[in-house]
Design a protein around this motif. Structure first.
Motif, PDB file in Angstrom:
ATOM      1  N   GLN A  61      -7.202   7.182  49.945  1.00  0.00           N
ATOM      2  CA  GLN A  61      -6.777   6.149  50.895  1.00  0.00           C
ATOM      3  C   GLN A  61      -7.220   6.555  52.304  1.00  0.00           C
ATOM      4  O   GLN A  61      -7.212   7.735  52.648  1.00  0.00           O
ATOM      5  N   PRO A  62      -7.607   5.569  53.111  1.00  0.00           N
ATOM      6  CA  PRO A  62      -8.032   5.902  54.477  1.00  0.00           C
ATOM      7  C   PRO A  62      -6.920   6.653  55.214  1.00  0.00           C
ATOM      8  O   PRO A  62      -5.753   6.265  55.140  1.00  0.00           O
ATOM      9  N   GLN A  63      -7.314   7.730  55.875  1.00  0.00           N
ATOM     10  CA  GLN A  63      -6.349   8.472  56.689  1.00  0.00           C
ATOM     11  C   GLN A  63      -6.368   7.886  58.095  1.00  0.00           C
ATOM     12  O   GLN A  63      -7.370   7.978  58.806  1.00  0.00           O
ATOM     13  N   ILE A  64      -5.271   7.273  58.459  1.00  0.00           N
ATOM     14  CA  ILE A  64      -5.200   6.515  59.711  1.00  0.00           C
ATOM     15  C   ILE A  64      -4.242   7.200  60.674  1.00  0.00           C
ATOM     16  O   ILE A  64      -3.068   7.385  60.354  1.00  0.00           O
ATOM     17  N   VAL A  65      -4.755   7.570  61.826  1.00  0.00           N
ATOM     18  CA  VAL A  65      -3.853   8.018  62.893  1.00  0.00           C
ATOM     19  C   VAL A  65      -3.368   6.760  63.620  1.00  0.00           C
ATOM     20  O   VAL A  65      -4.181   5.969  64.110  1.00  0.00           O
ATOM     21  N   LEU A  66      -2.062   6.587  63.622  1.00  0.00           N
ATOM     22  CA  LEU A  66      -1.472   5.391  64.227  1.00  0.00           C
ATOM     23  C   LEU A  66      -1.939   5.263  65.677  1.00  0.00           C
ATOM     24  O   LEU A  66      -1.816   6.205  66.463  1.00  0.00           O
TER      25      LEU A  66
ATOM     26  N   GLU B 268      -3.583  -0.086  41.017  1.00  0.00           N
ATOM     27  CA  GLU B 268      -2.228   0.441  40.775  1.00  0.00           C
ATOM     28  C   GLU B 268      -1.332   0.249  42.009  1.00  0.00           C
ATOM     29  O   GLU B 268      -0.106   0.205  41.901  1.00  0.00           O
ATOM     30  N   LEU B 269      -1.945   0.123  43.184  1.00  0.00           N
ATOM     31  CA  LEU B 269      -1.182   0.008  44.438  1.00  0.00           C
ATOM     32  C   LEU B 269      -0.990  -1.429  44.899  1.00  0.00           C
ATOM     33  O   LEU B 269      -0.178  -1.691  45.787  1.00  0.00           O
TER      34      LEU B 269
ATOM     35  N   ASN C 240      -0.861  -3.657  54.721  1.00  0.00           N
ATOM     36  CA  ASN C 240      -0.259  -2.391  55.127  1.00  0.00           C
ATOM     37  C   ASN C 240      -1.053  -1.214  54.568  1.00  0.00           C
ATOM     38  O   ASN C 240      -1.174  -1.058  53.345  1.00  0.00           O
ATOM     39  N   LEU C 241      -1.561  -0.394  55.465  1.00  0.00           N
ATOM     40  CA  LEU C 241      -2.406   0.719  55.033  1.00  0.00           C
ATOM     41  C   LEU C 241      -1.605   1.882  54.460  1.00  0.00           C
ATOM     42  O   LEU C 241      -2.178   2.847  53.975  1.00  0.00           O
ATOM     43  N   SER C 242      -0.288   1.780  54.491  1.00  0.00           N
ATOM     44  CA  SER C 242       0.557   2.733  53.757  1.00  0.00           C
ATOM     45  C   SER C 242       0.711   2.342  52.297  1.00  0.00           C
ATOM     46  O   SER C 242       1.121   3.160  51.479  1.00  0.00           O
ATOM     47  N   THR C 243       0.422   1.101  51.977  1.00  0.00           N
ATOM     48  CA  THR C 243       0.704   0.586  50.632  1.00  0.00           C
ATOM     49  C   THR C 243      -0.504  -0.177  50.079  1.00  0.00           C
ATOM     50  O   THR C 243      -0.410  -1.366  49.747  1.00  0.00           O
TER      51      THR C 243
ATOM     52  N   ASN D 166      -1.587  -5.288  60.072  1.00  0.00           N
ATOM     53  CA  ASN D 166      -1.038  -4.274  59.174  1.00  0.00           C
ATOM     54  C   ASN D 166       0.283  -4.692  58.529  1.00  0.00           C
ATOM     55  O   ASN D 166       0.712  -4.084  57.557  1.00  0.00           O
TER      56      ASN D 166
ATOM     57  N   ASP E 210       0.980  -6.097  51.190  1.00  0.00           N
ATOM     58  CA  ASP E 210       2.414  -6.047  51.478  1.00  0.00           C
ATOM     59  C   ASP E 210       3.245  -5.902  50.223  1.00  0.00           C
ATOM     60  O   ASP E 210       4.471  -5.778  50.304  1.00  0.00           O
ATOM     61  N   ALA E 211       2.586  -5.928  49.087  1.00  0.00           N
ATOM     62  CA  ALA E 211       3.288  -5.734  47.807  1.00  0.00           C
ATOM     63  C   ALA E 211       4.387  -6.771  47.591  1.00  0.00           C
ATOM     64  O   ALA E 211       5.434  -6.493  47.004  1.00  0.00           O
TER      65      ALA E 211
END
Lengths: 329, 329
Positions: free
Chosen positions: A306-311, A257-258, A64-67, A60, A71-72
């Protein structure tokens, strides 16, 4: 020159072809998870920094599943801040790709997952230490036993679980998918015009299928050379053939876009610039400012849920767990 | 020597005192979120790598909510892989601490949150660039406007939101808390014996309150010197007083099984060794092997429910967003 000839031939007929046939882009369907315990285990491993030498880098970190699953950054940061050789592709919808990595050197997600773990410039670990690490924790042993049977912790099961998780990382319900399935209001008039350009001018020759890419390899710099300082040779590194130099897997445009910055060298940050470069070096065309804006408007409709991921909560290390080596030589 | 005298006096009476009074440890209650939009915004910022110069390091990098709110390294990895000066304390239950950082130099979570962002060895950014970054994205502007009012993006609101999220990171329902509230079966006989040792031999003099720590400062090496290569001076760095040398905030023991390696220098990986060192240098006592094992059994009952975090989806950068500088000088 064979690519160029193919390309020109295809471009000439493409508009009329797709006007009378199926759309070049397929919708993405929500995933149905059939093996939830394997997927959950894979998620833990995906977020597991102890699969790296430093104990700091997980899958991750660079996907990164937040972005958007990236890793942008132009190229990634690896063990001891080493600079990676190529732009990190998104993990989102990656299972739709015909192969993994920009040069397709891994045949699938499972094979891919083993790469960064053992790459000295990425996670810097070894497969042996990864297995020892995972097997040192009772909570992992229990989960592997449940999913794979007793004493089945090895690099194949570790990467199989990671791949199972990654296969769930799809992004359905984008505005464009809603439009494709009949909701005329889901995207703007500009986006619709952009999609027509995308089809009629040749973009969709390569960017097609559910991931809007990933269905083929293509030369970067087909009509004109693509100028880059990045030394990557593309498929040539896999096939050894000179003709495969600068031939890369066509990247997905889903969630584009992401997933900036763009291209295998991560050299371009704006979608408009990326579109203009591609129309120039791949299609030998110059889009007007309006056309470019329309294509960009279309591309932005490809961002899906976007996938909803529970950490995941990872189990504590034990006395048998190899110690992280963040600074040691 | 005043600490030593205090300590010995307290130790002598402590067993009988707590036998007849309230327990030194208070249970942790589940959090009630009263400002969900602020907490959600704070969660986004907590996971926001663009608050670092490199675009790679977020709060969660070193206070990883998958691994007990720490990075599980002796000292942290910062911008360009710089080695941090001290062991990263857990963010879990951190709001119960009387102050933040090992030396208490930040009065609360909000003040703490601004530190690493601007520390050249940590996230390596500036508060000004952090504000510019956040303010460059429409999705953040909307969320800040909703929570704080229009045009209220500054380092105070950014850190206020992060702190609001961090305040939710409590770990209720540990086996020990269940035991404290009457469930005699919640912990083992060994753990109960360990808790009695913890109270009667002096550990609870410093490790008390809901977080089992964080209620006071205390000298590390109270009875005997604590040997370390770590140059941190503790409270002396804040007060300038020689008497405060090696005086640190007493760390929380909540979730201690997850927050290795131990002590401000991160030098000890096993709980048994940590207990033995503490009994030696802080209490001038030697625990038997059985006593140590019992205290460790007790400490492991302090692991509570870990916060369930849905990974935030972060908005894409815009043309106004400062570019990450992962490798530039």
């Amino acid at each position: 020159m064979k690519y160029q000839a193919l390309m020109l031939a295809l471009s000439a007929t493409i508009g009329s072809h797709w006007a009378n046939a199926a759309e070049p882009i397929e919708t993405i369907q929500p995933i149905k998870i059939t093996e939830p315990e394997k997927v959950e285990l894979g998620k833990m491993l995906y977020f597991e920094p102890r699969l790296s030498k430093s104990g700091f880098i997980s899958c991750n970190s660079c996907h990164n599943l937040s972005t958007g699953g990236v890793d942008a950054l132009p190229t990634s940061i690896g063990d001891r801040w080493q600079q990676g050789p190529i732009n990190a592709p998104t993990v989102l919808n990656a299972d739709f790709m015909l192969a993994q990595f920009w040069d397709g050197r891994a045949k699938d997600l499972q094979e891919q997952a083993g790469g960064p773990i053992a790459n000295p410039k990425e996670m810097g670990f070894t497969h042996e230490l990864a297995v020892t690490t995972v097997a040192s924790m009772p909570a992992y042993r229990e989960r592997f036993a449940k999913v794979y049977g007793a004493d089945k912790i090895d690099i194949n099961t570790i990467t199989d679980a990671i791949a199972a998780f990654e296969k769930t990382l799809v992004t359905p319900n984008s505005p464009f998918d809603k439009y494709l399935t009949g909701d005329q209001q889901a995207i703007s008039a500009d986006a619709k015009a952009g999609y027509e350009i995308f089809k009629s001018r040749g973009c969709a020759v390569c960017h097609n299928g559910p991931a809007v890419g990933g269905t083929m390899y293509m030369k970067m710099g087909l009509i004109k050379p693509f100028h880059t300082n990045n030394p990557a040779e593309g498929r040539k590194a896999v096939t050894g053939k000179e003709a495969d130099k600068m031939v890369f897997k066509v990247p997905t445009l889903r969630n584009i876009e992401l997933t900036y910055p763009y291209f295998h060298d991560g050299s371009v940050w704006s979608l408009a610039e990326a579109v203009n470069t591609m129309s120039d070096v791949q299609l030998g065309q110059k889009f007007s400012t309006e056309e470019t804006a329309q294509v960009v408007a279309f591309l932005k409709t490809l961002t899906g849920d976007q996938p909803q991921i529970v950490l995941p909560i990872l189990p504590p290390s034990t006395a048998e767990t190899p110690k992280p080596q963040p600074f040691a030589q």
